[in-house]
Structures are given as C-alpha cells and as structure tokens.
Design an enzyme around this catalytic site. Structure first.
Site, short mmCIF file in Angstrom:
data_model
loop_
_atom_site.label_atom_id
_atom_site.label_comp_id
_atom_site.label_asym_id
_atom_site.label_seq_id
_atom_site.Cartn_x
_atom_site.Cartn_y
_atom_site.Cartn_z
N HIS A 43 0.86 -1.26 -0.06
CA HIS A 43 0.07 0.62 -0.29
C HIS A 43 0.76 1.37 0.29
O HIS A 43 1.57 1.22 1.03
CB HIS A 43 -1.11 0.16 1.07
CG HIS A 43 -1.70 1.18 1.10
ND1 HIS A 43 -1.90 2.43 1.54
CD2 HIS A 43 -3.03 0.80 0.68
CE1 HIS A 43 -3.37 3.17 1.74
NE2 HIS A 43 -3.51 1.96 0.91
N GLU B 125 -3.82 2.98 -7.95
CA GLU B 125 -4.35 3.54 -5.69
C GLU B 125 -3.40 4.58 -6.23
O GLU B 125 -2.21 4.94 -6.08
CB GLU B 125 -4.11 2.56 -4.37
CG GLU B 125 -4.92 1.85 -4.45
CD GLU B 125 -5.23 1.53 -2.65
OE1 GLU B 125 -6.50 2.25 -2.60
OE2 GLU B 125 -4.57 2.09 -2.48
P1 13P Z 1 -9.92 6.04 0.51
O1 13P Z 1 -10.74 5.90 0.20
O2 13P Z 1 -9.63 6.34 2.18
O3 13P Z 1 -9.36 7.47 -0.07
O4 13P Z 1 -8.64 5.40 0.63
C1 13P Z 1 -8.33 4.13 -0.06
C2 13P Z 1 -7.14 3.58 0.04
O5 13P Z 1 -6.12 3.91 -0.04
C3 13P Z 1 -7.41 2.39 0.85
O6 13P Z 1 -6.45 1.02 0.38
#
Ligand code: 13P
Length: 235
Positions: free
Chosen positions: A92, A158
């Site tokens: 992540h 992401e």
């Molecule tokens: P948010 O949905 O809070 O933007 O976070 C996304 C995330 O990092 C999921 O792993």
C-alpha cells in the site's frame, strides 16, 4: 466474476471499535459482490469468529516478507491463513511512503503470501507529480515489473493523489490505467480501483469496463456509505 469490495480499515480505529463495527457488517444485507474486510492485526482473531457463517471474507493489511522465524514485529502469511484470512494487501502507498517499503520487499511479501495460499492485493499508483508529468502508465508498469508473470494476484490501482482526497480519476483515466494493468498482468488477474471511493463516487466504476472491484478506505468505516457503494456496484 463478482466485483470485489475490499474494506481497508487502515489504523482508523481501536481493536474494540473494529470488533463492534464487524458486527454491523455481518448485519448488512446480501449483495452480488464479494465483500472482504481488512481490519488491523489486533482484531483479526476476534473478527474471524464473528464472520463465521457469513459470506464476508477476511484479509490482513500486510504480511511478513519471510517464513516464520526471527523477525520481530512481523506477522507470517501462514499465521494469517490459520486465522482465517483469505486476502492480504501488499505494498500500500502508505507503507511505501511512511515505512520505505520497496518493490523488492513487496515481491518478497507476495511470494510469502502465494506460498501460504493467501491472495495478495498488490497496490500500485502514481503520485500527483508523476501524474502531472504524464508518466502514470510508465510508473505503474515499473511497479508491476517485479510481480509480472505471477499467478493469483489481484492488483489495486490506487493513485497516491486520489487516496483520502475526495477526488478520483475520470472514467477514461481509470480505464486507461486498469486496461494497461490487465494487459501486463493477463486476463486471469483481477484489477480493482482504490482512492476516494464513497457513496457519491462509486458509480464511476460502472463506466470502467476493466474494473473488477474497489478498495475502499475512509468510506468503509460508515455502514450507510458502504451500503451505497455496494448498491451502485451491484446494479
Ligand atoms: P480512501 O478510500 O480513504 O481514499 O483510501 C483508499 C485506500 O487507500 C484504500 O486502500
């Protein structure tokens, strides 16, 4: 393939709060989506008990880069499987950013997860600067290089700038990135999106043919938001 809605609870709540929230999840209705929850390590043991008999799946937010041994503070993929985890988030951006996790560490964790039959969700995505420089696809490609050819992965696109910002890429930008990831990783690989998905933004994912689910952070803490997300992804 049913869409995957993965709930990344990050470090927002205490273990007691997570356990209480898991109870609410179990009471959610049935949706034609695979729902998986990723609490902190601390509450995995209690939540696995709570989820027994429900269709909700369990995942961890990280795993160790080595098999059980002298690794202080780490949690082995094998132990997570024993606890009932089916999934594991790996790489992540918050871990890459705050803990200096590298692509080498990510691939070592992926190997451990796969060996333990824990399904990795590998996170990739560009920063705001990289997006502005127009190098999104090149960045994603480079991050995928070490895990390319591995079978059984789920990749979460992401973008760092979209996380917790209230802003998502456009449907066109998403299709371009997710389509590219699918091309690199192959049709077997599930590709999902994460970054500011909420009740208000989830409908965008219906306009992205390559998208097979969502990794939800902040909005996953609120059951009403979650219901809206599940509804818009199920229709
Ligand atoms: P948010 O949905 O809070 O933007 O976070 C996304 C995330 O990092 C999921 O792993």
């Amino acid at each position: 393939m049913k869409p995957l809605v993965a709930l990344n609870w990050k470090m927002y709540r205490s273990a007691a709060q997570e356990i209480a929230a898991a109870r609410q999840l179990v009471e959610l209705g049935n949706y034609p989506a695979t729902l998986a929850v990723f609490p902190s390590f601390l509450s995995l043991y209690s939540i696995t008990e709570q989820l027994k008999g429900s269709a909700i799946e369990l995942g961890a937010q990280d795993c160790a880069m080595a098999a059980p041994g002298a690794y202080t503070g780490q949690v082995a993929a094998q132990s997570l499987v024993e606890l009932g985890c089916r999934w594991c988030i790996i790489g992540h951006s918050e871990r890459r950013m705050y803990l200096g996790e590298t692509d080498e560490l990510v691939v070592a964790k992926v190997n451990q997860a796969l060996a333990a039959r824990l399904q990795p969700i590998v996170c990739v995505g560009e920063t705001a600067q990289e997006r502005a420089a127009g190098v999104t696809l090149a960045v994603v490609e480079k991050m995928l290089e070490p895990v390319q050819g591995k079978v059984g992965l789920c990749i979460a696109y992401e973008p760092v700038w979209a996380i917790n910002s209230g802003t998502t890429p456009t449907a066109q930008e998403l299709e371009r990135a997710l389509g590219h990831i699918r091309k690199i990783m192959g049709a077997e690989c599930r590709v999902i999106y994460g970054g500011s998905i909420s009740g208000a933004t989830a409908s965008i994912l219906k306009e992205v043919p390559s998208c097979q689910g969502a990794l939800v952070g902040k909005a996953s803490l609120d059951v009403q938001e979650l219901k809206k997300i599940l509804e818009s992804m199920s229709n």
